[in-house]
Design a protein around this motif. Sequence first.
Motif, short mmCIF file in Angstrom:
data_model
loop_
_atom_site.label_atom_id
_atom_site.label_comp_id
_atom_site.label_asym_id
_atom_site.label_seq_id
_atom_site.Cartn_x
_atom_site.Cartn_y
_atom_site.Cartn_z
N LEU A 10 75.93 -2.08 -9.73
CA LEU A 10 76.26 -2.80 -8.48
C LEU A 10 75.58 -4.26 -8.12
O LEU A 10 74.45 -4.56 -8.38
N SER A 54 69.29 -2.60 -1.43
CA SER A 54 69.32 -1.87 -2.43
C SER A 54 68.74 -0.52 -2.13
O SER A 54 69.14 0.57 -2.60
N GLY A 110 70.92 -7.04 -7.90
CA GLY A 110 71.34 -5.54 -7.56
C GLY A 110 70.95 -4.59 -8.56
O GLY A 110 69.57 -4.55 -8.91
N LEU A 123 80.88 3.18 -0.14
CA LEU A 123 80.92 1.66 -0.35
C LEU A 123 81.54 1.06 0.78
O LEU A 123 81.38 0.02 1.42
N VAL A 171 79.52 -7.14 -2.03
CA VAL A 171 79.24 -5.96 -2.88
C VAL A 171 80.17 -5.95 -4.33
O VAL A 171 81.65 -5.91 -3.81
N THR A 226 81.53 -4.10 -8.18
CA THR A 226 81.12 -2.80 -8.90
C THR A 226 81.80 -2.95 -10.21
O THR A 226 82.79 -3.60 -10.26
#
Length: 278
Positions: free
Chosen positions: A8, A17, A38, A57, A69, A71
């Motif tokens: 992430l 976090s 992250g 999310l 964000v 991923t």
Amino acid sequence: MKYIELELTLSSLEICSEVLQSDLCDIGFDSFLDKADGFFAYCREDVFNQEALNVLLGNFKANNPHICVSTKFKEIEQQDWNSEWEKSYKAVLVEEFCYVRAGFHPEMPEVKYNILISPKMSFGTAHHPTTYQIIQFLKDEQVYGKDVMDMGTGTGVLAILCKKKGAQMVDAWDNDEWAFENAKENALNNNADINVRLSDASNLNKDYDLFIANINRNILLQDMALYAKHLRTNGVLLLSGFYDSDVDALTQMAKANNLVLIDHISKESWAALRFIKK
Ligand SMILES: C[S@@+](CC[C@H](N)C(=O)[O-])C[C@H]1O[C@@H](n2cnc3c(N)ncnc32)[C@H](O)[C@@H]1O
């Protein structure tokens, strides 16, 4: 056993976090490894639930629209997560004055203030520039014999340092249950007699010589009048938890509350300010 590694990347670390890791635990992620922007999160392949992750999310993005964000996923073999985490988790030395370490780091007896922090899910290990900056301020601050408030204490690191520097009385408040428990544990491990309380500024009822708040721009703006009200004349207010671009707004609010800006430091776009109450 195979694991899913979720990488992430966050545009702001502030306290997100910790919030995200706590939510990820609820859907089966069991290990985390921090990185500069992250963290990595790990989940057993047979427990991994893509749909639950998408919902999590989605909610996070809706609640934090200002934070980007991204991923990445990878399938990996199981590892010894504790030793991986310990390898990546470094102790922090602030200007040869204060050494913030975990239990698996050896002490540095040549440094005057060694602080043992069990970081768990709370903020305050000195890795973040905002904590580091307040420790820099505390290096030169007259703390001996003073009454101190550390609002938003997190792990309790700043409150513990003040007590070790000879403060007469230290209150360490946080409105988060994790931080409250963790600060109590860290105070005990450092033999620091500080008053940890689950609370925010609305319960302030005594006055201080030194008031520290490393929280965030909005809470600091909202609660500054209360901080100032509970600071004695010529008392010092140390603030951090905001960006260089927020300094004007905070300084104006401080001025309106009889606080005079004395010092300003900046690290990686994070600012910290030192005021005196007139
Ligand atoms: C950026 S961390 C700072 C932790 C530690 N003092 C340090 O310097 O590393 C901010 C802390 O403030 C707490 N916090 C957030 N809003 C608060 C509020 N309104 N009153 C008290 N604590 C608050 C959070 O739970 C978090 O532990």
